[in-house]
Write an enzyme that holds these catalytic residues in place. Structure first.
Site, PDB file in Angstrom:
ATOM      1  N   ASP A  15       0.818  -1.216   0.000  1.00  0.00           N
ATOM      2  CA  ASP A  15       0.000   0.000   0.000  1.00  0.00           C
ATOM      3  C   ASP A  15       0.852   1.266   0.000  1.00  0.00           C
ATOM      4  OD1 ASP A  15      -1.992  -1.843   0.187  1.00  0.00           O
ATOM      5  OD2 ASP A  15      -2.913  -1.036   1.983  1.00  0.00           O
ATOM      6  N   ARG A  95      -0.095   5.675  17.410  1.00  0.00           N
ATOM      7  CA  ARG A  95      -0.381   6.601  16.315  1.00  0.00           C
ATOM      8  C   ARG A  95      -0.054   8.065  16.643  1.00  0.00           C
ATOM      9  NH1 ARG A  95       0.446   2.417  13.591  1.00  0.00           N
ATOM     10  NH2 ARG A  95      -1.340   1.257  12.772  1.00  0.00           N
ATOM     11  N   ASP A 124      -7.487   4.541  12.505  1.00  0.00           N
ATOM     12  CA  ASP A 124      -6.165   5.150  12.381  1.00  0.00           C
ATOM     13  C   ASP A 124      -6.182   6.466  11.611  1.00  0.00           C
ATOM     14  OD1 ASP A 124      -4.803   3.367  13.927  1.00  0.00           O
ATOM     15  OD2 ASP A 124      -4.141   2.110  12.268  1.00  0.00           O
ATOM     16  N   SER A 176      -4.812  -8.801   8.373  1.00  0.00           N
ATOM     17  CA  SER A 176      -4.240  -7.463   8.501  1.00  0.00           C
ATOM     18  C   SER A 176      -3.667  -7.358   9.906  1.00  0.00           C
ATOM     19  CB  SER A 176      -5.322  -6.402   8.286  1.00  0.00           C
ATOM     20  OG  SER A 176      -4.824  -5.120   8.585  1.00  0.00           O
TER      21      SER A 176
END
Length: 411
Positions: A15, A95, A124, A176
């Site tokens: 990605d 994050r 996210d 994932s």
């Protein structure tokens, strides 16, 4: 004319590699790739080189693992913050730190934008962007998954082939995952149906509880003002301490949860989380607080813990409320010093002993044997006052019943 620069949160996967080239092709940006190490196991040299070979003008790899532990994990641990009673926030509090580093590099490099690979369905995107806005609202944010024409992994592969982006020739992992030194999460694949029992082969940090040793292990964790400092009497750095606890807990299948959670964006999601060392720390810290905090503080702190967890989960790390809660939490931790002994056995973790120089437990008062410090006759007056509202209410009801009986006789 000099091209504008964009800072890309880069992992080296399909990605973000596609995003790197897409930013070049779509906006003619010069891309600065930034890979942030929060304790995940990766070949960071290879990631750095891949970014450059894909077209980045610069490629940073930042190791912020210790800062992650001391400035993000430990405050959350001291707060006792657990989202929806289960999730120890492993992805959530990584994050804001990543966003902080992206902003710092963007400012130093004179970049006009920050780009990330979070999708429009997840939490996210909010965590990254809310943090950036809180730190520097003048930086533009780009989330390709919300605006480009690529809709699937297959589309990304086709784009990569057209643009000569290297694709690793490996079997696609159906899950994932996000991992750091605190945890690893697993989502997608057969987990998308909550009726499917997850397969034990999914685990990366732990053995299954069924395959854990048949004899229990004991671990002693020492704390100073709410912060873990030693294991079994040996002092460690933050990274060493968490690494040791991950190994011990993982070997006994401790810290595995399978939950359905409420995402901030409105949908529910199902995930399997492994948080071995973190589970030990939370259990030990909670036990030590029970020994050293008074009843009223513990009760109020429980509501603070819940609010703190929601703020962290929602990406609101850099907020006035979070700062205010930190001040309260830190004030409660001044006496959270001592040691807790944990018993680990086939996936379970339970505290079996605790001690502290600030312990509010007094054997002299609590003993069932004879003592010279507590006059049991004092309890009668206390109970009379404590139950006074109940007594008054009962008297009122009794008088009302008597009046009703008298009125019926008169009729």
């Amino acid at each position: 004319m000099e091209k504008e620069k964009v800072v890309l949160a880069y992992s080296g996967g399909l990605d973000t590699s596609v995003i790197l080239k897409w930013l070049e092709n779509t906006y003619q940006y010069e891309v600065i790739a930034v890979c942030i190490n929060v304790g995940q196991e990766e070949d960071f040299d290879a990631i750095q080189q891949k970014a450059l070979s894909t077209g980045a003008i610069k490629s940073y790899v930042l190791d912020v693992t210790e800062e992650f532990i001391t400035d993000y994990i430990y405050p959350t641990l001291k707060a006792g913050a657990v989202y929806e009673d289960d999730y120890l926030l492993g992805t959530s509090f990584a994050r804001p730190l990543m966003a902080k580093k992206l902003v710092e590099i963007a400012e130093n490099e004179g970049a006009v934008a920050i780009a990330h690979g979070a999708t429009g369905k997840g939490n996210d995107q909010v965590r990254f962007e809310a943090s950036v806005k809180a730190l520097n609202p003048y930086i533009k944010l780009i989330a390709p998954w919300r605006i480009w024409d690529l809709k699937s992994r297959e589309d990304c592969i086709e784009y990569a082939l057209k643009n000569d982006i290297p694709i690793p020739v490996t079997k696609k992992d159906i899950y994932s995952r996000d991992n750091n030194i605190w945890h690893i999460s697993h989502e997608g694949g057969n987990l998308e149906d909550p009726w499917n029992q997850h397969d034990d082969s999914i685990y990366k940090l732990s053995v299954s509880p069924e395959n854990a040793p048949d004899t229990p292990a004991y671990v002693e964790i020492q704390f100073e003002t709410g912060i873990p400092v030693a294991v079994d009497g040996v002092k460690y750095s933050p990274i060493e301490l968490l690494t040791v606890l991950n190994e011990v807990a993982g070997a006994h299948g401790v810290g595995i949860i399978d939950i359905v959670e409420n995402r901030l964006v409105g949908m529910k999601s199902r995930g399997v989380y492994e948080t071995p060392g973190g589970t030990l720390l939370f259990e030990a810290h909670k036990t030590l607080e029970k020994l050293t905090l008074d009843r009223a503080t513990m009760s109020f702190k429980k509501s603070v813990s819940e609010k703190y967890a929601q703020l962290v989960y929602d990406g609101l790390w850099f907020t006035p409320l979070k700062e205010a809660l930190d001040q309260f939490v830190d004030s409660t931790q001044q006496c959270v010093t001592g040691a807790v002994k944990l018993k680990l056995f086939k996936g379970s973790c339970s505290a079996v002993a605790s001690t502290s120089p600030y312990s509010l437990y007094s054997e002299d008062f609590a003993t069932f044997g004879e003592d010279d410090v507590y006059n049991q006759q004092d309890a009668e007056g206390f109970i009379n006052l404590f139950a006074l509202p109940l007594t008054i209410r009962a008297l009122m009801n009794h008088n009302k019943d008597q009046k009703n009986k008298t009125d019926k006789k008169v009729i």
